[in-house]
Design a protein around this motif. Structure first.
Motif, PDB file in Angstrom:
ATOM      1  N   ILE A 264      34.065  29.025 -39.769  1.00 15.10           N
ATOM      2  CA  ILE A 264      34.161  29.347 -41.390  1.00 15.10           C
ATOM      3  C   ILE A 264      33.205  30.436 -41.516  1.00 15.10           C
ATOM      4  O   ILE A 264      32.123  30.276 -41.237  1.00 15.10           O
ATOM      5  CB  ILE A 264      33.898  28.157 -42.204  1.00 15.10           C
ATOM      6  N   PRO A 265      33.684  31.719 -41.721  1.00 18.07           N
ATOM      7  CA  PRO A 265      32.679  32.780 -41.959  1.00 18.07           C
ATOM      8  C   PRO A 265      31.788  32.617 -43.117  1.00 18.07           C
ATOM      9  O   PRO A 265      32.065  31.769 -43.956  1.00 18.07           O
ATOM     10  CB  PRO A 265      33.594  33.987 -41.958  1.00 18.07           C
ATOM     11  N   PRO A 266      30.513  33.325 -43.163  1.00 20.25           N
ATOM     12  CA  PRO A 266      29.631  32.939 -44.201  1.00 20.25           C
ATOM     13  C   PRO A 266      30.271  33.351 -45.632  1.00 20.25           C
ATOM     14  O   PRO A 266      29.735  32.698 -46.465  1.00 20.25           O
ATOM     15  CB  PRO A 266      28.380  33.598 -43.818  1.00 20.25           C
ATOM     16  N   GLU A 267      31.000  34.463 -45.743  1.00 21.06           N
ATOM     17  CA  GLU A 267      31.627  34.774 -47.081  1.00 21.06           C
ATOM     18  C   GLU A 267      32.185  33.600 -47.776  1.00 21.06           C
ATOM     19  O   GLU A 267      32.601  33.491 -49.086  1.00 21.06           O
ATOM     20  CB  GLU A 267      32.182  35.985 -46.913  1.00 21.06           C
ATOM     21  N   HIS A 268      32.838  32.817 -47.013  1.00 18.36           N
ATOM     22  CA  HIS A 268      33.627  31.535 -47.627  1.00 18.36           C
ATOM     23  C   HIS A 268      32.707  30.466 -47.918  1.00 18.36           C
ATOM     24  O   HIS A 268      33.447  29.377 -48.210  1.00 18.36           O
ATOM     25  CB  HIS A 268      34.916  31.147 -46.642  1.00 18.36           C
ATOM     26  N   ARG A 269      31.568  30.145 -47.408  1.00 18.02           N
ATOM     27  CA  ARG A 269      30.735  29.146 -47.445  1.00 18.02           C
ATOM     28  C   ARG A 269      30.111  29.173 -48.780  1.00 18.02           C
ATOM     29  O   ARG A 269      30.005  30.126 -49.554  1.00 18.02           O
ATOM     30  CB  ARG A 269      29.601  29.277 -46.441  1.00 18.02           C
ATOM     31  N   LYS A 270      29.611  27.827 -49.278  1.00 14.90           N
ATOM     32  CA  LYS A 270      28.926  27.696 -50.307  1.00 14.90           C
ATOM     33  C   LYS A 270      27.550  28.210 -50.265  1.00 14.90           C
ATOM     34  O   LYS A 270      26.506  27.327 -50.151  1.00 14.90           O
ATOM     35  CB  LYS A 270      29.004  26.114 -50.972  1.00 14.90           C
ATOM     36  N   HIS A 282      30.152  28.630 -40.004  1.00 10.74           N
ATOM     37  CA  HIS A 282      29.969  27.169 -39.788  1.00 10.74           C
ATOM     38  C   HIS A 282      31.162  26.708 -38.925  1.00 10.74           C
ATOM     39  O   HIS A 282      32.061  27.186 -39.125  1.00 10.74           O
ATOM     40  CB  HIS A 282      29.871  26.551 -41.081  1.00 10.74           C
ATOM     41  N   LEU A 283      30.600  26.126 -37.691  1.00  7.62           N
ATOM     42  CA  LEU A 283      31.712  25.651 -36.848  1.00  7.62           C
ATOM     43  C   LEU A 283      32.080  24.104 -37.031  1.00  7.62           C
ATOM     44  O   LEU A 283      31.374  23.178 -37.221  1.00  7.62           O
ATOM     45  CB  LEU A 283      30.855  25.849 -35.345  1.00  7.62           C
ATOM     46  N   VAL A 284      33.372  24.072 -36.969  1.00 10.44           N
ATOM     47  CA  VAL A 284      34.180  22.703 -37.123  1.00 10.44           C
ATOM     48  C   VAL A 284      35.028  22.414 -36.164  1.00 10.44           C
ATOM     49  O   VAL A 284      36.169  22.991 -35.743  1.00 10.44           O
ATOM     50  CB  VAL A 284      34.870  22.967 -38.603  1.00 10.44           C
ATOM     51  N   PRO A 285      34.418  21.484 -35.452  1.00 15.92           N
ATOM     52  CA  PRO A 285      35.349  20.928 -34.326  1.00 15.92           C
ATOM     53  C   PRO A 285      36.629  20.370 -34.653  1.00 15.92           C
ATOM     54  O   PRO A 285      36.676  19.746 -35.810  1.00 15.92           O
ATOM     55  CB  PRO A 285      34.459  19.836 -33.646  1.00 15.92           C
ATOM     56  N   ALA A 364      27.655  20.696 -43.071  1.00 20.48           N
ATOM     57  CA  ALA A 364      27.204  22.064 -43.376  1.00 20.48           C
ATOM     58  C   ALA A 364      25.995  21.938 -44.619  1.00 20.48           C
ATOM     59  O   ALA A 364      26.145  23.053 -45.316  1.00 20.48           O
ATOM     60  CB  ALA A 364      28.365  23.060 -43.850  1.00 20.48           C
ATOM     61  N   HIS A 365      25.647  20.966 -44.588  1.00 21.45           N
ATOM     62  CA  HIS A 365      24.453  20.854 -45.571  1.00 21.45           C
ATOM     63  C   HIS A 365      23.265  21.967 -45.229  1.00 21.45           C
ATOM     64  O   HIS A 365      23.032  21.954 -44.165  1.00 21.45           O
ATOM     65  CB  HIS A 365      23.878  19.389 -45.919  1.00 21.45           C
ATOM     66  N   ALA A 366      22.706  22.582 -46.420  1.00 21.32           N
ATOM     67  CA  ALA A 366      21.744  23.755 -45.874  1.00 21.32           C
ATOM     68  C   ALA A 366      20.566  23.694 -45.343  1.00 21.32           C
ATOM     69  O   ALA A 366      20.037  22.056 -45.862  1.00 21.32           O
ATOM     70  CB  ALA A 366      21.553  24.394 -47.615  1.00 21.32           C
ATOM     71  N   GLU A 367      20.273  24.094 -44.377  1.00 22.68           N
ATOM     72  CA  GLU A 367      18.991  23.890 -43.533  1.00 22.68           C
ATOM     73  C   GLU A 367      17.983  24.702 -44.288  1.00 22.68           C
ATOM     74  O   GLU A 367      18.143  25.896 -44.585  1.00 22.68           O
ATOM     75  CB  GLU A 367      19.385  24.241 -42.180  1.00 22.68           C
ATOM     76  N   LYS A 368      16.776  24.142 -44.898  1.00 24.40           N
ATOM     77  CA  LYS A 368      15.843  24.814 -45.645  1.00 24.40           C
ATOM     78  C   LYS A 368      15.161  25.773 -44.757  1.00 24.40           C
ATOM     79  O   LYS A 368      14.477  26.897 -45.243  1.00 24.40           O
ATOM     80  CB  LYS A 368      14.775  23.732 -46.289  1.00 24.40           C
ATOM     81  N   ASN A 369      15.038  25.568 -43.647  1.00 24.31           N
ATOM     82  CA  ASN A 369      14.028  26.327 -42.338  1.00 24.31           C
ATOM     83  C   ASN A 369      15.259  27.513 -42.053  1.00 24.31           C
ATOM     84  O   ASN A 369      16.021  26.905 -41.312  1.00 24.31           O
ATOM     85  CB  ASN A 369      13.337  25.272 -41.232  1.00 24.31           C
ATOM     86  N   GLU A 370      15.079  28.801 -42.344  1.00 24.27           N
ATOM     87  CA  GLU A 370      15.909  29.672 -41.819  1.00 24.27           C
ATOM     88  C   GLU A 370      16.213  29.850 -40.417  1.00 24.27           C
ATOM     89  O   GLU A 370      17.064  29.976 -39.911  1.00 24.27           O
ATOM     90  CB  GLU A 370      15.699  30.883 -42.597  1.00 24.27           C
ATOM     91  N   VAL A 371      15.120  29.688 -39.782  1.00 25.83           N
ATOM     92  CA  VAL A 371      15.130  30.170 -38.402  1.00 25.83           C
ATOM     93  C   VAL A 371      15.861  28.905 -37.649  1.00 25.83           C
ATOM     94  O   VAL A 371      16.779  28.869 -36.838  1.00 25.83           O
ATOM     95  CB  VAL A 371      13.443  30.115 -37.827  1.00 25.83           C
ATOM     96  N   ARG A 372      15.403  27.578 -38.428  1.00 26.61           N
ATOM     97  CA  ARG A 372      15.988  26.317 -37.579  1.00 26.61           C
ATOM     98  C   ARG A 372      17.661  26.464 -37.925  1.00 26.61           C
ATOM     99  O   ARG A 372      18.170  25.888 -37.062  1.00 26.61           O
ATOM    100  CB  ARG A 372      15.362  25.086 -38.156  1.00 26.61           C
TER     101      ARG A 372
END
Length: 412
Positions: A264-270, A282-285, A364-372
């Motif tokens: 799922i490309p970032p432009e389609h993500r929330k 976002h990768l969805v198996p 795909a819950h947001a990760e607060k740490n951008e590097v992580r």
């Protein structure tokens, strides 16, 4: 001799084409221009210099009003203030205030922030300000607005039952005031202390299916008399528990059948518009059953860009509203919503012993740490593949009367 109302009214221009100056008293005079226009002027002295003060235009400013303005100017002189200089200062202050109104700075704030927003969202933000805020305080100098004044405006929105709108308006007003503070146009944010004085929206949890509800839901889906594409989209939502906007916008180019993976490309993500520029996909198996559904869908829409094309405009994706209407027709209005599939899957997977971190990555819950966040985009992929395969089997088992699906080993 003092002027009279009739004398002012009947005064005619000088036949020689010069300015005719008709004296009243205490420095006041009426100037009759060659064009016939009439102006009030006051001659005075300040700091040893003779000066002239414009009082107004006759007849807009009457004789009585001109005398009152003259007397006000004389009071200033008695206090040691130059009325002409004070007039200039007031004009400058008014000019500065005109460009420092709340509306002017709010539009400046909107221009500054909206480049990171979706155009529709940007339009909605300024429209809400125009509807609720600008009519009340838009023309007010931003430095003069007090918390109580803003509170009254926001409470009108609150009393209409629009609590969420009121909350957003307070936040946006706060953004406007913060910009004004940073640019030296006011000293405080009157929106900040209002948080405790306003109601908060009582959020309702998403209506989600419980474990015991799934068999009946699958039976209702099987009975659903809508299009096959809609039924398969509903099943894909249950199998992948992605967001409905991501599913509706899905393209065939995002599916890798050999790798059993949906990217799922970032432009389609929330995400915010700013975050979309740097966020990973976002990768969805995809479980075997999900791949079966996609292969059937390819027979329906495989020659289209979108996996779920719009029936009326095939070049566009299906509207997410289609699934909501289908859910209502299945008898689940008020009982469940599409977003609730995510909660259902999360609850059951957590209760079944799956790694909570893997579940969060799948959601795909947001990760607060951008590097992580960048590092983690494929983290737990092996666990997630096993989990999604188990979940698809679990869902299928519920359609077979609640068959028990054993929990896979961590090595699976």
């Amino acid at each position: 001799m003092p002027l009279t109302d009739n004398g002012c009214k009947n005064a005619m221009p000088d036949p020689d084409g010069k300015i005719r100056k008709m004296s009243d008293a205490l420095g006041l005079s009426l100037w009759v221009m060659p064009t016939g226009r009439k102006y009030w002027r006051m001659k005075y002295r300040h700091s040893g210099k003779e000066k002239l003060l414009a009082i107004g235009v006759y007849p807009e400013t009457s004789l009585k009003a001109a005398r009152e303005k003259r007397d006000e100017a004389r009071l200033l002189l008695a206090e040691g203030t130059d009325p002409g200089a004070k007039r200039k200062e007031e004009k400058i202050t008014a000019r500065i205030a005109a460009v420092n109104t709340f509306e002017a700075i709010a539009r400046e704030w909107h221009d500054k922030e909206s480049h990171e927003w979706h155009p529709a969202h940007a339009a909605n933000v300024i429209a809400a300000m125009e509807r609720h805020i600008f009519p009340a305080i838009g023309a007010r100098p931003v430095s003069e607005i007090k918390p109580l004044e803003l509170l009254e405006v926001l409470r009108r929105v609150e009393s209409a039952g629009n609590i969420d709108t009121m909350k957003r308006l307070r936040q946006r007003c706060s953004g406007v005031f913060r910009l004004a503070i940073l640019t030296g146009r006011c000293d405080s944010d009157p929106a900040a202390p209002l948080v405790g004085a306003l109601k908060t929206q009582q959020s309702e949890p998403r209506k989600a299916l419980k474990r015991e509800d799934i068999p009946e839901f699958l039976a209702a889906l099987d009975r659903y008399d809508g299009t096959r594409q809609t039924k398969l989209m509903m099943e894909m939502m249950l199998l992948t528990f992605t967001r409905v906007g991501e599913m509706a916008a899905a393209r065939w180019s995002e599916i890798n059948f050999d790798a059993a993976l949906w990217t799922i490309p970032p432009e389609h993500r929330k995400l915010t518009e700013k975050a979309k520029k740097t966020a990973p996909p976002h990768l969805v198996p995809l479980a075997p059953r999900a791949l079966e559904v996609l292969r059937e869908l390819s027979q329906i829409s495989g020659n289209r860009e979108h996996i779920f094309p719009n029936r009326n405009e095939p070049s566009r994706p299906m509207s997410p509203e289609t699934l909501r209407r289908a859910l209502h027709r299945m008898g689940y209005k008020g009982k469940a919503d599409i977003h609730g599939f995510r909660s259902t899957a999360s609850t059951i997977l957590n209760e079944s012993g799956f790694n909570p971190d893997a579940i969060e990555r799948q959601l795909a819950h947001a990760e607060k740490n951008e590097v992580r966040a960048v590092y983690n985009r494929a983290e737990y992929m092996d666990e997630r593949r096993a989990m999604m395969t188990w979940w698809a089997a679990y869902v299928a088992g519920q359609g077979e009367g609640g068959k028990v699906i054993p929990f896979p080993s961590r090595a699976a």
